[in-house]
Design a protein around this motif. Structure first.
Motif, mmCIF file in Angstrom:
data_model
loop_
_atom_site.group_PDB
_atom_site.id
_atom_site.type_symbol
_atom_site.label_atom_id
_atom_site.label_comp_id
_atom_site.label_asym_id
_atom_site.label_seq_id
_atom_site.Cartn_x
_atom_site.Cartn_y
_atom_site.Cartn_z
ATOM 1 N N ASP A 51 -8.042 12.480 33.520
ATOM 2 C CA ASP A 51 -7.702 12.641 32.112
ATOM 3 C C ASP A 51 -8.860 13.276 31.336
ATOM 4 O O ASP A 51 -8.660 14.158 30.499
ATOM 5 C CB ASP A 51 -7.335 11.292 31.504
ATOM 6 N N LEU A 52 -10.082 12.836 31.619
ATOM 7 C CA LEU A 52 -11.231 13.436 30.957
ATOM 8 C C LEU A 52 -11.368 14.913 31.314
ATOM 9 O O LEU A 52 -11.740 15.731 30.470
ATOM 10 C CB LEU A 52 -12.512 12.671 31.348
ATOM 11 N N ARG A 53 -11.072 15.243 32.556
ATOM 12 C CA ARG A 53 -11.137 16.650 32.967
ATOM 13 C C ARG A 53 -10.097 17.490 32.225
ATOM 14 O O ARG A 53 -10.379 18.611 31.793
ATOM 15 C CB ARG A 53 -10.889 16.734 34.484
ATOM 16 N N VAL A 54 -8.904 16.925 32.038
ATOM 17 C CA VAL A 54 -7.869 17.634 31.282
ATOM 18 C C VAL A 54 -8.297 17.839 29.842
ATOM 19 O O VAL A 54 -8.149 18.911 29.266
ATOM 20 C CB VAL A 54 -6.531 16.875 31.358
ATOM 21 N N VAL A 55 -8.860 16.786 29.232
ATOM 22 C CA VAL A 55 -9.301 16.876 27.846
ATOM 23 C C VAL A 55 -10.361 17.948 27.693
ATOM 24 O O VAL A 55 -10.380 18.722 26.733
ATOM 25 C CB VAL A 55 -9.825 15.502 27.365
ATOM 26 N N HIS A 71 3.008 11.210 29.294
ATOM 27 C CA HIS A 71 2.778 9.753 29.281
ATOM 28 C C HIS A 71 1.407 9.423 28.707
ATOM 29 O O HIS A 71 0.760 8.457 29.138
ATOM 30 C CB HIS A 71 2.900 9.200 30.703
ATOM 31 N N ARG A 72 0.977 10.188 27.725
ATOM 32 C CA ARG A 72 -0.361 10.016 27.162
ATOM 33 C C ARG A 72 -0.592 8.611 26.626
ATOM 34 O O ARG A 72 -1.686 8.059 26.742
ATOM 35 C CB ARG A 72 -0.555 11.050 26.048
ATOM 36 N N ARG A 73 0.445 8.012 26.046
ATOM 37 C CA ARG A 73 0.261 6.683 25.456
ATOM 38 C C ARG A 73 -0.132 5.642 26.485
ATOM 39 O O ARG A 73 -0.772 4.635 26.143
ATOM 40 C CB ARG A 73 1.572 6.247 24.773
ATOM 41 N N GLY A 83 0.822 18.062 32.899
ATOM 42 C CA GLY A 83 2.146 17.831 32.325
ATOM 43 C C GLY A 83 2.497 16.356 32.312
ATOM 44 O O GLY A 83 3.030 15.838 31.317
ATOM 45 N N PHE A 84 2.201 15.657 33.407
ATOM 46 C CA PHE A 84 2.459 14.218 33.481
ATOM 47 C C PHE A 84 1.633 13.476 32.438
ATOM 48 O O PHE A 84 2.133 12.592 31.732
ATOM 49 C CB PHE A 84 2.130 13.704 34.882
#
Length: 379
Positions: A374-378, A300-302, A295-296
């Protein structure tokens, strides 16, 4: 000998078995076994597995379904014979049980060679009697279900009311909340009743009930994994269920905390397609952590270093994301180069460009951690 119409469904099954001279099972409309006659349980492997699992094992169920018997039960009131010698099954005589014209269940009798005319007549006469008993049992089961739901709601609410329920149920020691979830609502519906029966036989102090498109329960913490693992092994739709076990708590007032963890573990399993398993937070800690951070990251993806690398790749076709991912996965320049089928210097140059052009330095442990999450989320 006459049919016992005053006892419960098990008494009725025993009475009917005596009249037929054959073992009997009574199933509901979802083919869950709700009663069976005593003795002769080892008539064949199909009956043994059915009684232990409270449902016909998948292998036999598929073979039985292929005969078309389930379609016939929806429309026919006659006695149907199911003969599957290739499965080493004793022939079954089966008849539909209807309540006001609607299919409520079925009666199955294991009769070598199929039923005689007299046995078929006994089954036809028994069907309306079983229908009446099923109606009464369904009403009682509904009251019991509402009571279990109310008790579970109170326990998971914590506080003094939960302590009062625990004292009334003599709940001592450490307990844990368990959550069973599935992408298939029908699998959850089918599992609720058998789980209640399983717990009643193995862990009388435990409690379970449907809740919020899940099945939740409160079980002794030390044996929860074993009890639920045994249930999954016996339950036919186990490959559609995921079971999360919450943190053990010594105080009933802390059960809400255990519930949160159980939900998170079950969700992590379902999202990754890991079904037919029982897991605790220890088993899926990294997955739950990533899910909590998703969610975070989405918000705040940018600002994510991975986003800066991806935008650079879109503009310059630099392959920075692939190089960083391979390096983080392998931990070595040379191994990353092998994975990408490029020269090691190509990987070094891309990591240098990531640092100089994007401000993403994989030599910084904090940056590496952010990229890996982040890579794990992707993925």
């Amino acid at each position: 000998m006459t049919l016992d119409v005053d006892g419960d469904l098990f008494d009725l099954a025993n009475s009917l078995a005596g009249l037929l001279g054959a073992p009997v099972t009574i199933e509901d409309r979802d083919t869950i076994v709700i009663a069976y006659s005593g003795g002769n349980q080892d008539v064949d492997e199909a009956r043994i597995g059915t009684i232990l699992g409270r449902q016909v094992p998948v292998r036999y169920r598929e073979a039985i379904a292929a005969t078309g018997v389930f379609e016939k039960l929806r429309t026919s009131d006659d006695v149907i014979t199911v003969d599957l010698p290739e499965e080493h099954m004793v022939s079954r005589a089966v008849i539909a049980v209807r309540d006001e014209g609607r299919l409520a269940g079925s009666i199955w009798a294991a009769i070598p060679g199929g039923p005689s005319a007299a046995q078929a007549e006994i089954l036809r006469a028994a069907a309306p009697v079983v229908a009446g008993r099923l109606r009464a049992e369904a009403s009682r089961a509904d009251r019991n279900r509402r009571e279990r739901v109310a008790l579970l709601d109170t326990l998971l609410g914590g506080g003094e009311e939960a302590e009062a329920v625990a004292a009334d149920r003599t709940m001592r020691g450490d307990w844990a909340v368990v959550t069973i979830r599935s992408a298939d609502d029908e699998a959850l519906h089918q599992a609720a009743g058998p789980l209640t029966l399983h717990l009643a036989a193995i862990a009388p102090g435990a409690l379970s009930a449907p809740q919020d498109r899940s099945i939740r329960g409160v079980l002794p913490a030390g044996s929860a994994a074993r009890i639920l693992g045994d249930f999954l092994r016996r339950f036919g739709a186990r490959d559609r269920l995921a079971v999360g076990i919450g943190t053990p708590v010594g105080q009933v007032a802390d059960l809400p905390e255990s519930r949160v963890v159980a939900d998170q573990v079950a969700d992590a399993l379902v999202r990754r397609g890991r079904v037919g398993v029982v897991a605790s937070l220890d088993d899926v800690f990294a997955d739950v952590l990533v899910d909590r951070l998703e969610g975070f990251l989405n918000l705040h993806r940018r600002s994510s270093p991975l986003t800066r690398l991806a935008e650079h790749d879109r503009t310059h076709e630099g392959g920075l994301v692939d190089a960083v991912r391979a390096f983080l996965d392998t931990g070595e320049i040379s191994t990353a180069a092998e994975a990408l089928t490029v020269h090691p210097n190509t990987v070094r140059n891309r990591l240098r460009r990531a640092r100089e052009a994007c401000g993403v330095d994989v030599g910084d442990p904090a940056v590496r951690l952010a990229l890996m999450i982040d890579l794990r989320v992707v993925r």
